[in-house]
Design an enzyme around this catalytic site. Sequence first.
Site, mmCIF file in Angstrom:
data_model
loop_
_atom_site.group_PDB
_atom_site.id
_atom_site.type_symbol
_atom_site.label_atom_id
_atom_site.label_comp_id
_atom_site.label_asym_id
_atom_site.label_seq_id
_atom_site.Cartn_x
_atom_site.Cartn_y
_atom_site.Cartn_z
ATOM 1 N N LEU A 60 -4.816 9.371 7.845
ATOM 2 C CA LEU A 60 -6.123 8.725 7.948
ATOM 3 C C LEU A 60 -6.003 7.256 7.588
ATOM 4 O O LEU A 60 -5.285 6.931 6.638
ATOM 5 C CB LEU A 60 -7.133 9.424 7.025
ATOM 6 N N ASP A 68 1.437 2.681 3.509
ATOM 7 C CA ASP A 68 0.592 3.868 3.312
ATOM 8 C C ASP A 68 1.436 5.134 3.264
ATOM 9 O O ASP A 68 0.972 6.209 3.656
ATOM 10 C CB ASP A 68 -0.497 3.962 4.384
ATOM 11 N N LYS A 110 -9.525 -0.168 -5.633
ATOM 12 C CA LYS A 110 -9.493 0.458 -4.313
ATOM 13 C C LYS A 110 -10.831 1.123 -4.042
ATOM 14 O O LYS A 110 -11.310 1.942 -4.845
ATOM 15 C CB LYS A 110 -8.364 1.502 -4.274
ATOM 16 N N HIS A 137 -10.496 1.256 1.912
ATOM 17 C CA HIS A 137 -10.309 2.296 2.934
ATOM 18 C C HIS A 137 -11.520 2.170 3.853
ATOM 19 O O HIS A 137 -12.620 2.601 3.504
ATOM 20 C CB HIS A 137 -10.216 3.698 2.314
ATOM 21 N N HIS A 197 3.032 14.565 1.244
ATOM 22 C CA HIS A 197 2.449 15.888 0.978
ATOM 23 C C HIS A 197 3.564 16.881 1.263
ATOM 24 O O HIS A 197 4.441 16.612 2.086
ATOM 25 C CB HIS A 197 1.284 16.171 1.939
ATOM 26 N N HIS A 241 0.866 -1.200 0.000
ATOM 27 C CA HIS A 241 0.000 0.000 0.000
ATOM 28 C C HIS A 241 0.891 1.235 0.000
ATOM 29 O O HIS A 241 1.482 1.580 1.024
ATOM 30 C CB HIS A 241 -0.902 0.018 1.238
ATOM 31 N N HIS A 250 1.422 5.419 -1.792
ATOM 32 C CA HIS A 250 1.020 6.528 -2.661
ATOM 33 C C HIS A 250 2.286 7.109 -3.270
ATOM 34 O O HIS A 250 3.153 7.605 -2.538
ATOM 35 C CB HIS A 250 0.301 7.608 -1.854
ATOM 36 N N ARG A 283 2.057 9.321 -6.008
ATOM 37 C CA ARG A 283 1.714 10.605 -6.649
ATOM 38 C C ARG A 283 2.114 10.609 -8.115
ATOM 39 O O ARG A 283 2.328 9.586 -8.726
ATOM 40 C CB ARG A 283 2.334 11.796 -5.889
ATOM 41 N N HIS A 298 -4.505 -0.336 5.954
ATOM 42 C CA HIS A 298 -4.087 0.445 7.126
ATOM 43 C C HIS A 298 -5.018 0.281 8.327
ATOM 44 O O HIS A 298 -5.667 1.218 8.770
ATOM 45 C CB HIS A 298 -3.884 1.929 6.799
ATOM 46 N N ASN A 353 -5.263 7.170 -6.140
ATOM 47 C CA ASN A 353 -5.956 8.430 -5.816
ATOM 48 C C ASN A 353 -5.219 9.655 -6.335
ATOM 49 O O ASN A 353 -4.885 10.572 -5.598
ATOM 50 C CB ASN A 353 -6.244 8.545 -4.310
HETATM 51 C C1 NCD Z 1 -3.547 9.133 1.944
HETATM 52 C C2 NCD Z 1 -3.109 10.144 0.883
HETATM 53 O O1 NCD Z 1 -2.627 11.211 1.244
HETATM 54 O O2 NCD Z 1 -3.235 9.830 -0.315
HETATM 55 N N1 NCD Z 1 -3.546 9.780 3.228
HETATM 56 C C3 NCD Z 1 -3.493 9.175 4.438
HETATM 57 O O3 NCD Z 1 -3.594 9.866 5.451
HETATM 58 N N2 NCD Z 1 -3.306 7.884 4.566
HETATM 59 C C4 NCD Z 1 -4.854 8.563 1.572
HETATM 60 C C5 NCD Z 1 -5.268 7.373 2.379
HETATM 61 O O4 NCD Z 1 -4.686 6.284 2.261
HETATM 62 O O5 NCD Z 1 -6.188 7.506 3.194
HETATM 63 ZN ZN ZN Z 2 -3.316 5.099 1.615
#
Ligand code: NCD
Ligand code: ZN
Length: 350
Positions: free
Chosen positions: A218, A246, A98, A135, A250, A12, A14, A16, A173, A40
């Site tokens: 989250l 996860d 997802k 999620h 950012h 899992h 991200h 980007r 998660h 996402n």
């Molecule tokens: C994730 C994200 O920023 O894409 N953020 C997070 O807090 N985990 C999205 C997600 O997995 O909920």
């Molecule tokens: Zn995530």
Amino acid sequence: MTITLTKPDDWHVHLRDGAMLNRVAEYTARQFARALVMPNLSPPVETVEQALSYRNRILDAVPSELNFDPKMTLYLTEKTSPIQIKEAADCEHVLGFKLYPAGATTHSEFGVTRVAAMMNTFECMAKHNVCMQVHGEVTDPHVDVFDREAVFIDQVLETVHRELPEFRMVLEHITTRHGIDFVKQSSTNVAGTITPQHLMYNRNEMFKDGIRPHHYCLPVLKREEHRMALLEAATSGDPSFFLGTDSAPHTRHSKESACGCAGIFSAVAAIEYYAEIFDSIEKIDRLEGFASHFGADFYRLPRNTGQITLARKTRIIPESIQGSHADDHEEEVVPLKAGEDVSWSIEKEA
Ligand code: NCD
Ligand code: ZN
């Protein structure tokens, strides 16, 4: 002390797109042979065609000698069609859809408003043996934010599993004892991923001497009793629980804000964080199953053939990862445990 493991996978993550992808992807590719990449983006990755083109952008962002193999997820929407499901089933690079309840997290606005109304779609996915990554939080603003996972399991997930036991789902998660118990009590068609931050911290960490935006993700960190349940499950040798960081980068700017984004960036030292946590309760021998075997087994993929060696040797986590303009602090990304020590490091890869 050192330990040698089958090369791990991150189920899992991200990564980007664009400049952020180019900045973060290599960290994941250096630590993991494979990673399951979340869809996402904005707009979301909905079709196999979009996923394959995103996969090529990821491959372009990492050195080819790493032989990184990104696996993709598609973003489930109320418009996901049987044809799209069949295409996903036929594509070796796509491992599932997802499910984002609309409004649950970053870029979830394209997600599903009424999960209960999706049973036909879930049946079609089950028929084609396509997994769903979940999620697991309700989005009803009246439900306390700390209860949203438990309520989602009670109101949604248990019903889906009861009505469609052959449908293969991953509760992503997991943050609560409730989530752990649900996975344990379900058949082997239900599994769960666990992040380093939820093993490491309870919710006090978000409010230590002030508000800590870099510990906000989250689902949000929970009470200590939940952290203990997660730690017990991750180190138990139960193959239903496996590694999913996860890691969710950012910019510093978007986290340190009056309305900061959710997500913790852990790709910088992911396997080292897990090693430190497992070792802290003398369960380092359980790391290999969790990090390198059980996820591949669940996804019915071969285990990796390469290895990594970890050493109990202190490494300092950087304060931040810079953007292409080194003096542009708004572009920095702050990793988990920024500026702190982690007591394990990667010694070598083979
Ligand atoms: C994730 C994200 O920023 O894409 N953020 C997070 O807090 N985990 C999205 C997600 O997995 O909920
Ligand atoms: Zn995530």
